[in-house]
Structure formats: C-alpha cells, structure tokens
Design a protein around this motif. Structure first.
Motif, PDB file in Angstrom:
ATOM      1  N   SER A 177      -6.084 129.829  49.347  1.00  0.00           N
ATOM      2  CA  SER A 177      -5.607 128.421  49.566  1.00  0.00           C
ATOM      3  C   SER A 177      -5.648 127.714  50.738  1.00  0.00           C
ATOM      4  CB  SER A 177      -4.007 128.324  48.885  1.00  0.00           C
ATOM      5  OG  SER A 177      -3.795 128.673  47.778  1.00  0.00           O
ATOM      6  N   ALA A 178      -5.639 128.609  51.913  1.00  0.00           N
ATOM      7  CA  ALA A 178      -5.657 128.143  53.298  1.00  0.00           C
ATOM      8  C   ALA A 178      -7.023 127.778  53.473  1.00  0.00           C
ATOM      9  CB  ALA A 178      -4.940 129.116  54.323  1.00  0.00           C
ATOM     10  N   ALA A 179      -7.944 128.542  53.124  1.00  0.00           N
ATOM     11  CA  ALA A 179      -9.247 128.456  53.335  1.00  0.00           C
ATOM     12  C   ALA A 179      -9.817 127.258  52.494  1.00  0.00           C
ATOM     13  CB  ALA A 179     -10.010 129.571  52.883  1.00  0.00           C
ATOM     14  N   ILE A 180      -9.350 126.955  51.374  1.00  0.00           N
ATOM     15  CA  ILE A 180      -9.639 125.590  50.721  1.00  0.00           C
ATOM     16  C   ILE A 180      -9.362 124.393  51.246  1.00  0.00           C
ATOM     17  CG2 ILE A 180      -9.416 124.629  48.395  1.00  0.00           C
ATOM     18  CD1 ILE A 180      -9.044 126.890  47.203  1.00  0.00           C
ATOM     19  N   SER A 181      -7.933 124.359  51.848  1.00  0.00           N
ATOM     20  CA  SER A 181      -7.355 123.416  52.697  1.00  0.00           C
ATOM     21  C   SER A 181      -8.103 123.290  54.065  1.00  0.00           C
ATOM     22  CB  SER A 181      -5.838 123.714  52.810  1.00  0.00           C
ATOM     23  OG  SER A 181      -5.402 122.658  53.398  1.00  0.00           O
ATOM     24  N   ALA A 182      -8.573 124.299  54.835  1.00  0.00           N
ATOM     25  CA  ALA A 182      -9.209 124.223  55.861  1.00  0.00           C
ATOM     26  C   ALA A 182     -10.657 123.464  55.784  1.00  0.00           C
ATOM     27  CB  ALA A 182      -9.336 125.506  56.611  1.00  0.00           C
ATOM     28  N   VAL A 183     -11.424 123.862  54.669  1.00  0.00           N
ATOM     29  CA  VAL A 183     -12.604 123.251  54.444  1.00  0.00           C
ATOM     30  C   VAL A 183     -12.403 121.875  54.281  1.00  0.00           C
ATOM     31  CG1 VAL A 183     -14.802 123.440  53.050  1.00  0.00           C
ATOM     32  CG2 VAL A 183     -13.579 125.519  53.941  1.00  0.00           C
ATOM     33  N   ASN A 184     -11.214 121.567  53.214  1.00  0.00           N
ATOM     34  CA  ASN A 184     -11.048 120.090  53.139  1.00  0.00           C
ATOM     35  C   ASN A 184     -10.533 119.335  54.324  1.00  0.00           C
ATOM     36  OD1 ASN A 184     -11.234 120.411  50.537  1.00  0.00           O
ATOM     37  ND2 ASN A 184      -9.192 120.684  50.153  1.00  0.00           N
ATOM     38  N   GLN A 185     -10.122 119.837  55.400  1.00  0.00           N
ATOM     39  CA  GLN A 185      -9.803 119.302  56.518  1.00  0.00           C
ATOM     40  C   GLN A 185     -11.014 119.095  57.433  1.00  0.00           C
ATOM     41  OE1 GLN A 185      -6.533 118.398  58.127  1.00  0.00           O
ATOM     42  NE2 GLN A 185      -6.226 118.366  55.878  1.00  0.00           N
ATOM     43  N   LEU A 186     -11.844 119.896  57.340  1.00  0.00           N
ATOM     44  CA  LEU A 186     -13.173 119.850  58.224  1.00  0.00           C
ATOM     45  C   LEU A 186     -13.976 118.598  57.487  1.00  0.00           C
ATOM     46  CD1 LEU A 186     -15.318 120.714  59.943  1.00  0.00           C
ATOM     47  CD2 LEU A 186     -15.914 122.539  58.849  1.00  0.00           C
ATOM     48  N   GLU A 187     -13.981 118.685  56.166  1.00  0.00           N
ATOM     49  CA  GLU A 187     -14.773 117.258  55.428  1.00  0.00           C
ATOM     50  C   GLU A 187     -14.275 116.078  55.685  1.00  0.00           C
ATOM     51  OE1 GLU A 187     -17.001 119.580  51.699  1.00  0.00           O
ATOM     52  OE2 GLU A 187     -14.607 119.099  51.464  1.00  0.00           O
ATOM     53  N   GLU A 188     -12.851 116.066  55.917  1.00  0.00           N
ATOM     54  CA  GLU A 188     -12.093 114.723  55.981  1.00  0.00           C
ATOM     55  C   GLU A 188     -12.050 114.332  57.267  1.00  0.00           C
ATOM     56  OE1 GLU A 188      -8.330 115.604  54.154  1.00  0.00           O
ATOM     57  OE2 GLU A 188      -9.247 115.866  52.128  1.00  0.00           O
ATOM     58  N   ASN A 189     -12.475 115.262  58.200  1.00  0.00           N
ATOM     59  CA  ASN A 189     -11.963 114.893  59.553  1.00  0.00           C
ATOM     60  C   ASN A 189     -13.219 115.751  60.396  1.00  0.00           C
ATOM     61  OD1 ASN A 189     -10.898 114.065  61.965  1.00  0.00           O
ATOM     62  ND2 ASN A 189      -9.520 115.904  62.147  1.00  0.00           N
ATOM     63  N   PRO A 190     -14.509 115.019  60.168  1.00  0.00           N
ATOM     64  CA  PRO A 190     -15.393 115.623  60.962  1.00  0.00           C
ATOM     65  C   PRO A 190     -15.425 115.497  62.510  1.00  0.00           C
ATOM     66  CG  PRO A 190     -16.066 113.771  59.724  1.00  0.00           C
ATOM     67  CD  PRO A 190     -14.855 113.933  59.334  1.00  0.00           C
ATOM     68  N   SER A 191     -14.510 114.590  62.956  1.00  0.00           N
ATOM     69  CA  SER A 191     -14.457 114.304  64.523  1.00  0.00           C
ATOM     70  C   SER A 191     -14.013 115.289  65.040  1.00  0.00           C
ATOM     71  CB  SER A 191     -13.657 113.036  64.699  1.00  0.00           C
ATOM     72  OG  SER A 191     -12.214 113.032  64.319  1.00  0.00           O
ATOM     73  N   VAL A 192     -13.227 116.311  64.555  1.00  0.00           N
ATOM     74  CA  VAL A 192     -12.810 117.422  65.183  1.00  0.00           C
ATOM     75  C   VAL A 192     -13.938 118.215  65.883  1.00  0.00           C
ATOM     76  CG1 VAL A 192     -13.057 119.024  63.235  1.00  0.00           C
ATOM     77  CG2 VAL A 192     -11.230 119.438  64.966  1.00  0.00           C
ATOM     78  N   LEU A 193     -15.171 118.241  65.369  1.00  0.00           N
ATOM     79  CA  LEU A 193     -16.457 118.941  65.678  1.00  0.00           C
ATOM     80  C   LEU A 193     -16.678 118.076  67.134  1.00  0.00           C
ATOM     81  CD1 LEU A 193     -18.360 119.299  62.684  1.00  0.00           C
ATOM     82  CD2 LEU A 193     -17.213 121.230  63.822  1.00  0.00           C
ATOM     83  N   ALA A 194     -16.572 117.101  67.362  1.00  0.00           N
ATOM     84  CA  ALA A 194     -16.918 116.350  68.363  1.00  0.00           C
ATOM     85  C   ALA A 194     -15.911 116.592  69.821  1.00  0.00           C
ATOM     86  CB  ALA A 194     -16.925 114.552  68.258  1.00  0.00           C
ATOM     87  N   ASN A 195     -14.594 116.747  69.144  1.00  0.00           N
ATOM     88  CA  ASN A 195     -13.583 117.338  70.117  1.00  0.00           C
ATOM     89  C   ASN A 195     -13.959 118.471  70.716  1.00  0.00           C
ATOM     90  OD1 ASN A 195     -12.363 114.843  69.621  1.00  0.00           O
ATOM     91  ND2 ASN A 195     -10.961 115.832  68.296  1.00  0.00           N
ATOM     92  N   LEU A 196     -14.552 119.420  69.868  1.00  0.00           N
ATOM     93  CA  LEU A 196     -14.762 120.895  70.268  1.00  0.00           C
ATOM     94  C   LEU A 196     -16.038 120.928  71.130  1.00  0.00           C
ATOM     95  CD1 LEU A 196     -14.323 124.168  69.906  1.00  0.00           C
ATOM     96  CD2 LEU A 196     -16.002 123.898  67.932  1.00  0.00           C
ATOM     97  N   ARG A 197     -16.985 120.201  70.764  1.00  0.00           N
ATOM     98  CA  ARG A 197     -18.160 120.103  71.675  1.00  0.00           C
ATOM     99  C   ARG A 197     -17.895 119.515  73.036  1.00  0.00           C
ATOM    100  NH1 ARG A 197     -21.332 118.519  66.179  1.00  0.00           N
ATOM    101  NH2 ARG A 197     -21.166 120.762  65.511  1.00  0.00           N
ATOM    102  N   SER A 198     -17.062 118.455  73.149  1.00  0.00           N
ATOM    103  CA  SER A 198     -16.546 117.818  74.175  1.00  0.00           C
ATOM    104  C   SER A 198     -15.954 118.868  75.099  1.00  0.00           C
ATOM    105  CB  SER A 198     -15.911 116.813  74.004  1.00  0.00           C
ATOM    106  OG  SER A 198     -15.293 116.261  75.435  1.00  0.00           O
ATOM    107  N   ASN A 199     -15.121 119.824  74.717  1.00  0.00           N
ATOM    108  CA  ASN A 199     -14.303 120.670  75.415  1.00  0.00           C
ATOM    109  C   ASN A 199     -15.378 121.748  75.889  1.00  0.00           C
ATOM    110  OD1 ASN A 199     -11.867 119.382  75.159  1.00  0.00           O
ATOM    111  ND2 ASN A 199     -11.193 120.471  73.281  1.00  0.00           N
ATOM    112  N   ILE A 200     -16.241 122.300  75.260  1.00  0.00           N
ATOM    113  CA  ILE A 200     -17.251 123.401  75.663  1.00  0.00           C
ATOM    114  C   ILE A 200     -17.927 122.856  76.716  1.00  0.00           C
ATOM    115  CG2 ILE A 200     -19.192 124.649  74.811  1.00  0.00           C
ATOM    116  CD1 ILE A 200     -18.030 124.449  72.001  1.00  0.00           C
ATOM    117  N   THR A 201     -18.476 121.526  76.688  1.00  0.00           N
ATOM    118  CA  THR A 201     -19.299 120.984  77.610  1.00  0.00           C
ATOM    119  C   THR A 201     -18.413 120.801  78.893  1.00  0.00           C
ATOM    120  OG1 THR A 201     -20.547 119.676  76.230  1.00  0.00           O
ATOM    121  CG2 THR A 201     -20.599 118.843  78.442  1.00  0.00           C
ATOM    122  N   LEU A 202     -17.284 120.298  78.825  1.00  0.00           N
ATOM    123  CA  LEU A 202     -16.320 120.116  80.101  1.00  0.00           C
ATOM    124  C   LEU A 202     -16.084 121.603  80.699  1.00  0.00           C
ATOM    125  CD1 LEU A 202     -14.718 118.394  81.985  1.00  0.00           C
ATOM    126  CD2 LEU A 202     -12.623 118.701  80.300  1.00  0.00           C
TER     127      LEU A 202
END
Length: 481
Positions: free
Chosen positions: A356-381
């Motif tokens: 159930s947690a995995a399903i919910s996590a994939v849903n979160q990623l689909e609904e909030n793709p901006s989290v990937l931009a935050n991750l890449r920004s932190n990696i670059t910094l």
C-alpha cells in the motif's frame, strides 16, 4: 637350530621337486605359437596370489568397548572448533543507532543530525498520505501475510501494486518481492543457468554479484562503465564462435552504480545488445523514481523504449520509502518467475501495508513531479559546494542522487583508505552533527572499485543542509587527509 634345520631342508626339497615338475617336458606347452615354460606358470601363480591378498579386506581385531569412565574422560578432553573465526580488532563495527524516522533530519544516539546516510531520495519518509495508507492497510489486512504468494499469501493489494508499477513504467506486467536486495539475486538465477554467458560490469554491488554466483553461469566482467571494454568482450565471445550462438547470453548492469554513483549509458548498451544479440538485465534500485522527466528511470532518461530492456529490477526501499522489490517486463518474463524464482516462491509475501505504501508513493510522484526538480537542484548545489574539497574528489555523475567522494591520492591500500574515510565520517558526525557513511564492504564483496564516502541527497534537504554538510566535510577533510 635342531628344529629349524629340518624344516628348511624340507622346504628346499619341496621347491626342488616343484621346479623339476614344471621343468619336465610335460610342463612345456605351446599356446598360440608361444612356448610356455614351467617358470612362467609359477610366476603367474605368484602374481595371482599377490593380487588375491591385496584385494582382501584387512583384518581388524574386534575393538574392546570403552567403559563409561573412558567415555567421560574423552568428553572432558574434547574441545569443539569455533563456529566462526574470532573477530579481529579492526573488524568490529560500532553502528550508529537511529532513534527516529530516517528523514532528512533524524536522531542518532540521542542527538539530532542532518541525515545524508539514508537513500530517501524523494523525501517521502514520514509523508502523511503514505502513513495513512499504511494504517488503513494494517487495519484491513493485519501486519503480515503468513504465507508465500503461491500458497495463500497473495492479497489483492499485491496485485494492485504490481499493476501500478507496470502501468507507471509502461511494461506488460510486474512481480513483487518481499525483500529489496533479494530481488536481483533471485531474478538472475531464475533466468541464467550453468552454461550460459553473463557479461557484467566490474562495479556491480554485492547483491548482483551474489546473483551471478548463484546462477553458476560463465561470468565475464568488463571495465566499469566502459563501453569500449564491453564491445571488445562481446566481440571476442561471439566472433566466429558457433557454440555461443546456441546458448543464452546476458548483459548485467546497474542504472546508477551504488559503488560509484556513475550512470550506465543505456543507449549504447542497447545498441551493443542488438548488434551481438544479447539480453539485458537492468538493476534500477537507485534510478527508479529519480531519473527521467517523470522519474520512470533510465529508459526514460535516455529515451530508449522500455520494451528493449528484457528484465528490469528495483528495490522499493529508496525513492518509494517502503520495502520490498519488483521485477518488470513482458508477461512471459514475469510468469516464469512465479514458479522459478526462489525469492518469490519460498518467501512469505510482502506485508500488505508495504505494498500500500508503494502504491501511495507512486501516486505522490505522479501528482507532484516537482519533487524531482527539488532533488536535482540539491544534487547540483552539493556538487558545486564540494568541487574544491581538499584531499577528496567527486566521482559520481552530476545527475546521480549518490554523491560519491573518493581520495584524490589513494594510499595504495583499500584498508588504509577506508580507515581515513571512516575517520572523516566519524568526525563529521561527532563535531558537526552530520550523518554520512563510508562504503564499508564485506569480505564477500568482490568489487574492486575505490572505496569512498556516499552522500545520499534527498528532495527533502534544504539549502542550509547542503551548506552544512559541505562546510563540515571541507573542514574535516583538510585536517585528516
């Protein structure tokens, strides 16, 4: 002497009579045109007697049974061998103890720290929606499944999770495993058998190595992330070798290498796969939910159609902040594992709340793709801040959430290198409350890549967290290296 002389004389006389008999004309014979004299018969009899004696079982006089006292004495004297060798002084590991969730900030041994040691890439640990889905699942199904998938351990949420992952990645089907690390070393032996050929990157982590060993296939390693080396090996294995054309052949790589932070060039690997007619097994534990425009992994990152990858595996304990693992691909690939993969057949199924947690996590990623931009920004910094760190250098790819630091000038000994890196990690934790980890490897791990410090970057880290770990590492590294 009076007794011995008559016996000796009688023996000599008997031998003389035997020799006379065998040397007589009647003792001579012709067999197939060969004259057989009496002495040959005697020698033949002697040889037969010797062989008879050698073939007899040796006589052992019956042993006298031990008394109870003797048995007790032997038991008192017996010293059993230790089950395992004694632990050497430098081999003991004092593991820091987490006392709260492994989020971007956690508590270690009673002290609040900034956490760069947990692969919580999307910052989903502690996410309220995921927690609510787990609570609802526990109330409905309980904690465990109490059975393997093939024996009353399949629950509807497992099927929902498999379908969710397959739809997200664009594959035909998926299969869930109970334990993330067991996924890859169950999948490889399910498809690769004795006599098959596997060409693998020399930098693959221990779970992949274990799967290669369990397969009993012929394993050939190419230089880490070196496509020229891979092409050369594929050419040598296939050129003019008709036998190779009749056996199964695989290329095994990681999307993001845990031991270096490098990213595999999938487009080139697929080109070589098609040229030399190999199958590809891709391990995506550190790229699923991270790489690609929408987090669908290495295939999306390179724009390679996912159906060109024969088998994809991943653990769900990183980006999805749950546990277990999955394998995805064609229906035929998935169905084969339901009867042939040891980690699936013989393990209790994944606890329903984790699915159930995995399903919910994939849903979160689909609904909030901006989290990937935050991750890449932190990696670059973080790359920018650590570009001039004294004594260390960044060895990982700019898009990898694993920022891998290795020594600029190694000591020449992996043990000595690791000791230096562990001193840095300990001082950073003790003096600046920043939790990082050196790459400890077990004696079973055959990876020959340089050891280093792994920083796991999360979308949940703030800029101040990045500045803090960078400043701490620079200060400590300057004093240690």
């Amino acid at each position: 002497m009076e007794v011995v002389l008559p016996v000796a004389n009688a023996t000599v006389a008997a031998l003389a009579r035997v020799s006379a008999v065998f040397n007589a004309p009647l003792a001579r014979a012709v067999v197939f045109g060969i004259h057989i004299d009496g002495h040959l018969v005697v020698e033949g009899l002697l040889i037969a007697a010797i062989l008879f004696q050698l073939s007899r079982k040796s006589y052992k006089p019956p042993k006298k049974p031990l008394t109870e006292r003797e048995v007790d004495e032997l038991c008192d004297e017996w010293q059993p061998e230790p089950l395992c060798p004694p632990i050497k002084e430098g081999a003991r590991i004092d593991v820091p103890t987490l006392e709260s969730a492994a989020g971007p900030h956690t508590t270690v041994d009673g002290k609040e720290v900034v956490n760069f040691a947990s692969a919580n890439y999307l910052g989903l640990i502690g996410n309220e929606k995921i927690i609510d889905s787990c609570v609802g699942s526990v109330e409905k199904y309980g904690v465990g499944s109490c059975g393997p998938r093939g024996f009353y351990g399949t629950i509807d949420v497992h099927l929902d999770c498999e379908s969710k992952i397959a739809n997200f990645l664009g594959t035909q089907d998926s299969i869930l495993y109970s334990y993330g690390i067991s996924t890859i070393f169950s999948v490889i032996p399910a498809f690769c058998k004795k006599g098959d050929i596997i060409v693998a990157d020399e930098g693959v982590h221990w779970a992949v190595q274990n799967g290669l060993q369990l397969s009993r296939s012929t394993v050939v390693y190419f230089k880490h992330n070196d496509m020229a080396s891979l092409a050369s090996i594929l050419e040598k294995l296939t050129h003019g070798n008709k036998r190779t054309e009749k056996i199964r052949r695989y290329i095994v790589v990681e999307a993001i290498y845990q031991n270096s932070g490098q990213i595999a060039p999938l487009d080139e690997i697929v080109r070589l796969k098609e040229k030399y007619r190999f199958r590809v097994i891709l391990e995506e534990s550190h790229s699923f939910g991270v790489l690609g425009k929408s987090g669908r992994g290495l295939a999306e990152h390179y724009g390679v159609p996912v159906e060109k990858i024969d088998i994809i595996t991943a653990g769900m304990g990183n980006a999805l902040a749950t546990d277990g693992g999955f394998c995805t691909g064609s229906v035929r690939v998935v169905d084969h594992q339901r009867l042939s993969s040891s980690g699936y057949v013989f393990s209790a199924s994944l606890p329903p709340y984790l699915a159930s947690a995995a399903i919910s996590a994939v849903n979160q990623l689909e609904e909030n793709p901006s989290v990937l931009a935050n991750l890449r920004s932190n990696i670059t910094l973080l790359h920018k801040e650590l570009s001039d760190i004294p004594g260390l250098q960044i060895a990982s790819n700019i898009l990898s959430p694993i920022v891998f630091l290795k020594l600029k000038t190694p000591t020449g000994s992996a043990v000595a290198d690791l000791e230096l890196l562990e001193i840095i990690a300990e001082k950073v934790l003790k003096e600046d409350s920043v939790f990082i980890a050196a790459t400890k490897r077990s004696s079973l791990d055959k990876c020959r890549l340089p050891v280093g410090i792994r920083l796991f970057v999360s979308a949940g880290h703030t800029e101040s967290d990045i500045f803090k770990v960078s400043a701490s590492l620079k200060r400590v590294a300057a004093s240690v290296v």
